[in-house]
Design an enzyme around this catalytic site. Structure first.
Site, mmCIF file in Angstrom:
data_model
loop_
_atom_site.group_PDB
_atom_site.id
_atom_site.type_symbol
_atom_site.label_atom_id
_atom_site.label_comp_id
_atom_site.label_asym_id
_atom_site.label_seq_id
_atom_site.Cartn_x
_atom_site.Cartn_y
_atom_site.Cartn_z
ATOM 1 N N ASP A 15 -6.353 -16.986 13.162
ATOM 2 C CA ASP A 15 -6.335 -15.775 13.902
ATOM 3 C C ASP A 15 -5.503 -14.463 13.374
ATOM 4 O O ASP A 15 -4.453 -14.434 13.918
ATOM 5 C CB ASP A 15 -5.506 -16.407 15.303
ATOM 6 N N ASP B 55 -0.975 -16.252 8.734
ATOM 7 C CA ASP B 55 -2.384 -16.522 8.320
ATOM 8 C C ASP B 55 -2.852 -16.146 7.172
ATOM 9 O O ASP B 55 -3.550 -16.770 6.181
ATOM 10 C CB ASP B 55 -3.397 -16.238 9.427
ATOM 11 N N ASP C 59 2.194 -20.567 9.179
ATOM 12 C CA ASP C 59 0.944 -21.203 9.032
ATOM 13 C C ASP C 59 0.873 -21.753 7.584
ATOM 14 O O ASP C 59 0.114 -22.708 7.205
ATOM 15 C CB ASP C 59 -0.489 -20.017 9.348
HETATM 16 C C1 BDR Z 1 1.563 -19.350 15.367
HETATM 17 O O1 BDR Z 1 1.877 -18.006 16.083
HETATM 18 C C2 BDR Z 1 0.956 -17.070 15.485
HETATM 19 O O2 BDR Z 1 1.651 -15.697 15.639
HETATM 20 C C3 BDR Z 1 1.225 -17.347 13.839
HETATM 21 O O3 BDR Z 1 0.071 -16.742 13.231
HETATM 22 C C4 BDR Z 1 1.149 -18.729 14.085
HETATM 23 O O4 BDR Z 1 -0.169 -19.503 13.872
HETATM 24 C C5 BDR Z 1 3.146 -19.652 15.533
HETATM 25 O O5 BDR Z 1 3.707 -20.137 16.551
HETATM 26 CA CA CA Z 2 -1.856 -18.129 13.108
#
Ligand code: BDR
Ligand code: CA
Length: 305
Positions: free
Chosen positions: A9, A14, A237
């Site tokens: 996402d 990421d 991530d």
């Molecule tokens: C997750 O929340 C998202 O904002 C980040 O990409 C991560 O995957 C962490 O809680």
């Molecule tokens: Ca993420």
């Protein structure tokens, strides 16, 4: 070579995870599937295309996936990385959505895994909506995977989006429930607390983004808003991705039964651990417990060179 599929996402962490895989010689990304989360599905797709363009790897196919949760409750949350998910830095030459594949993310996951049965590690760093849809369309999907790596959930009942739930699981609790209860492949979870317990210093962050490379300069640009008044650098991530690239990065795992609370007034989306023995034996879920930080830091530095 390790074969990866990455479901994201695409927010900033990421992006760091994707760049870590792109910089690893022993890893090949067969495709990147997008899910709503840090931003709308359109912005997530745009962000992935942007990352691949910065890394000059636009040959990697990108697929558009779920635009909101299974129940239609959430379509994004600007919790961490601004409205567009990459720090709201205008990027005039970022590739347009016409560069996406025509095939949707769920079909792509099912097709690619069926073309490489038993060989693919799937790394999921956003809400698990695409994975839940995949197993609904093909119940044999999980057994065709070699491994599943997830960033999500929490180990001590404290959350970062709601009081008791971690961001990815809270955005689609039903999807997380389906994946944790209906996937049968070895699954490794980097929970929120694991990432906090292995966070890095802001000094390391400065060294990382001040490397004299185009990728580091790009990362410095998209994190400029995020890095204000931060006391630690948590690349959530990247821990799940690092484990997929080199399992020796994770030095200790906790095997246990897991499920997700769906109807708790305060606890909806919370990861629930079941230490009961026969539950542990039944499933193949491992919660990451400790990390070789030197190896992890080296992989992050390499990602931006
Ligand atoms: C997750 O929340 C998202 O904002 C980040 O990409 C991560 O995957 C962490 O809680
Ligand atoms: Ca993420």
């Amino acid at each position: 070579k390790k074969l990866l599929l990455v479901d994201v996402d695409c927010g900033v962490d990421d992006a760091q995870a994707i760049m870590m895989a792109l910089a690893s010689p022993n890893v090949e990304i067969l495709g990147i599937t997008c899910c709503f989360g840090n931003a709308s599905i359109e912005n997530v797709c745009r962000n992935v295309l942007r990352i691949l363009s910065v890394c000059d790897r636009t040959e990697i196919p990108v697929f558009r996936g779920a635009s909101d949760s299974l129940l239609g409750e959430s379509s994004h949350s600007f919790l961490h990385f601004g409205r567009d998910g990459l720090g709201d830095v205008p990027d005039p030459d970022s590739p347009g959505l016409e560069n996406l594949q025509g095939e949707n993310a769920v079909q792509a996951l099912l097709r690619i895994v069926s073309e490489h049965v038993g060989q693919i590690s799937l790394v999921a760093t956003g809400p698990l909506t695409n994975l839940a849809l995949a197993v609904k369309l093909d119940p044999t999907f999980p057994q065709k995977l070699k491994h599943l790596y997830i960033m999500g959930g929490n180990m001590d009942g404290t959350g970062n989006r709601t009081v008791c739930a971690e961001f990815n699981f809270s955005l689609d609790p039903e999807a997380a429930y389906i994946v944790l209860n209906q996937f049968s492949c070895p699954t490794y979870i980097a929970t929120l607390q694991f990432t906090y317990n292995n966070s890095l210093s802001m000094d390391f962050f400065e060294a990382l983004v001040n490397q004299n490379t185009l990728k580091a300069q790009f990362m410095k640009k998209i994190t400029s808003q995020w890095s204000h008044n931060k006391s630690a650098f948590v690349s959530y991530d990247s821990y799940a991705m690092a484990a997929a690239i080199d399992e020796s990065v994770i030095t200790e795992n906790l095997r246990c039964g897991v499920t997700v609370e769906l109807s708790g007034q305060l606890t909806r989306g919370m990861l629930v651990l079941d230490m009961n023995d026969d539950k542990k034996k039944k499933n193949k879920v491992f919660l990451m417990k400790s990390c070789d930080l030197e190896k992890f830091k080296k992989m992050l530095m390499l990602a931006l060179q």
